[in-house]
Design an enzyme around this catalytic site. Structure first.
Site, PDB file in Angstrom:
ATOM      1  CB  THR A  76      -0.949   0.011   1.218  1.00  0.00           C
ATOM      2  OG1 THR A  76      -1.810  -1.117   1.095  1.00  0.00           O
ATOM      3  CG2 THR A  76      -1.763   1.282   1.286  1.00  0.00           C
ATOM      4  CG  ASN A  93       2.718  -1.319   3.719  1.00  0.00           C
ATOM      5  OD1 ASN A  93       2.947  -0.437   2.900  1.00  0.00           O
ATOM      6  ND2 ASN A  93       1.632  -2.068   3.675  1.00  0.00           N
ATOM      7  CE1 TYR A 116      -6.124   6.029   6.684  1.00  0.00           C
ATOM      8  CE2 TYR A 116      -5.202   5.094   8.692  1.00  0.00           C
ATOM      9  CZ  TYR A 116      -5.970   4.972   7.550  1.00  0.00           C
ATOM     10  OH  TYR A 116      -6.598   3.786   7.273  1.00  0.00           O
ATOM     11  CG  ASP A 159      -3.184   0.212  -2.887  1.00  0.00           C
ATOM     12  OD1 ASP A 159      -4.234  -0.339  -3.278  1.00  0.00           O
ATOM     13  OD2 ASP A 159      -2.851   0.242  -1.694  1.00  0.00           O
ATOM     14  CG  HIS A 160      -2.292  -3.481  -3.405  1.00  0.00           C
ATOM     15  ND1 HIS A 160      -3.311  -4.232  -2.869  1.00  0.00           N
ATOM     16  CD2 HIS A 160      -1.994  -2.546  -2.460  1.00  0.00           C
ATOM     17  CE1 HIS A 160      -3.597  -3.788  -1.668  1.00  0.00           C
ATOM     18  NE2 HIS A 160      -2.826  -2.753  -1.394  1.00  0.00           N
TER      19      HIS A 160
HETATM   20 ZN   LIG Z   1      -3.327  -1.213  -0.203  1.00  0.00          ZN
END
Ligand SMILES: [Zn+2]
Length: 452
Positions: free
Chosen positions: A70, A91, A154, A237-238
């Site tokens: 991510t 990550n 966030y 993202d994926h």
């Molecule tokens: Zn992700």
């Protein structure tokens, strides 16, 4: 000739369009639905998203960057750089020199982000404009000492509706105007991890929610009067792949935990040896035939994942669907695997004045999105790994032709010209041929008199 004239005319009109549109500042909203695997679009119903695509463009597969996690991939989208170049290589990271750690919950130190300049910083520094973010990895960090004019810290518990209302308000009323904005949502990644992408019943519930969010997004933008002039990119993202308790690789079966520090675990493990690296490498190499083991200097070039101090001396890459564990338990399905796997790819859809309507494209790279966004916003891009030409077919102000087509046209024109030249030469020869010589030949060959 006719074709050449058309080509030249197209080029001229393209240039004219670019010049004429550059005086109006474009606006762009970049949306990410985390973990939206490309083939969800074929396997599930998305009425709202399909309406969005019908009036815009669709890229069916976006080849993202390795590792397919991510934070790294969101940063590649907004910088156009591979992970080794922008520095967010996982990550979970560790920097040997500063002894700093990075994780999902400890990501605010600008040190980790400062190796690149994301587009929201460039957008604020080039001209009288501002950037806004209803979340996106890195948007709540002062990168290169630049804080976004408008941003949310966030917080996963903030609803999609609240994020949407906030970003719409910022796009509508702000001075200087918000010309670049982001909107991030944690699904369908969270459910993909929990249920696995093959759990059709559970995934169809969450994917319907996502489609409803897209319906709300379009409705809200229309109600706010933003829809007609705003460019909207929806991407991810994926992807996600199915896991199984039958496909576990237990690291404890290979090496003793006291001999190394584990920086990241699965499906790409990052190993920092405490003893001789070769010794650990040799043990790992023999460990499991569904786990690829690389010394940092031997990581395949196609991953573009080598030239950064944050990449550890040994990395382990599990085969698709395999999970590296430290004990025998499996908690979730995952992504992060080889970026050539279609299951790791997201999609991209876009709508707005910069984009064609009803156009479908096979594939682009995620690093190509950055130069395209800079073009739309009229920004000078930083050096990047993307290719603007790969996205030209999506844009109304670009003349779109790929290399094989261009070669085909040139060969076709040459063939036509050669044929015409040959025909002209043959015709000329026929017309200018000496009749007397022909008759002489006829007389020689003609043994039989016509009249006896
Ligand atoms: Zn992700």
């Amino acid at each position: 000739m006719k074709l050449l004239i058309i080509l030249i005319f197209s080029g001229l009109t393209t240039g004219f369009t670019e010049n004429s549109s550059s005086s109006y500042p474009s606006k762009l909203l970049l949306v990410s639905f985390d973990g939206f695997r490309a083939d969800y679009l074929q396997n599930y119903d998305f009425p709202h998203l399909q309406n969005f695509i019908k009036e815009g463009v669709l890229v069916e597969h976006v080849k993202n960057v390795f590792i397919t996690k991510t934070f790294p991939n969101h940063y590649s989208i907004v910088t156009g750089l591979y992970e080794e170049s922008h520095g967010i290589v996982a990550n979970s990271m560790y920097d040997v020199v500063t002894e700093k750690h990075f994780s999902d919950f400890n990501d605010k130190d600008p040190f980790w982000w400062n190796e690149a300049v994301p587009i929201w910083v460039t957008n604020q520094l080039q001209g009288n404009r501002s950037s806004a973010a209803a979340m996106w990895p890195g948007t709540d960090v002062a990168i290169h000492n630049v804080t976004l004019s408008y941003f949310m810290n966030y917080n996963a518990s903030v609803s999609f509706k609240e994020r949407l209302n906030t970003i719409t308000a910022w796009l509508s009323n702000s001075d200087p105007p918000v010309t670049f904005a982001t909107l991030y949502w944690e699904e369908p990644d969270a459910s993909g991890h929990k249920y696995g992408p093959e759990d059709k019943k559970s995934m169809s519930t969450v994917l319907k929610e996502i489609d409803d969010h897209i319906g709300d997004l379009v409705h809200k933008l229309k109600m706010s009067g933003l829809w007609e002039n705003l460019n909207v990119i929806i991407t991810s993202d994926h992807g996600m792949t199915q896991c199984s308790v039958e496909r576990l690789i237990n690291l404890d079966d290979c090496i003793n935990r006291t001999t190394y520090t584990l920086i990241d675990l699965t499906p790409v493990a990052a190993i920092l040896p405490k003893i001789n690296t070769t010794q650990i490498y040799n043990k790992l190499k023999m460990c499991h035939h569904h786990m690829n083991v690389y010394l940092k200097e031997d990581i395949p070039a196609r991953f573009h994942y080598q030239h950064n101090d944050r990449i550890q001396p040994i990395i382990l890459v599990a085969d698709e669907g395999w999970t590296i564990v430290l004990n025998k338990t499996l908690t979730k399905c995952d992504h992060g695997y080889d970026n050539s796997l279609p299951s790791m790819h997201p999609f991209l859809a876009a709508h707005g004045p910069a984009f064609h309507k009803g156009y479908k494209h096979n594939t682009i790279n995620s690093v190509d999105i950055y130069p395209m966004m800079c073009h739309i916003l009229g920004l000078k891009p930083h050096p990047n790994n993307g290719t603007f030409g790969n996205t030209k077919c999506l844009l109304v102000d670009q003349w779109c032709i790929n290399l094989p087509e261009a070669i085909g046209i040139v060969i076709g024109v040459l063939l036509v010209l050669t044929t015409l030249t040959c025909l002209i030469v043959i015709m000329k020869n026929r017309l200018s041929a000496p009749h007397a010589f022909s008759r002489l030949q006829l007389q020689e060959d003609d043994d039989d008199p016509l009249i006896e």
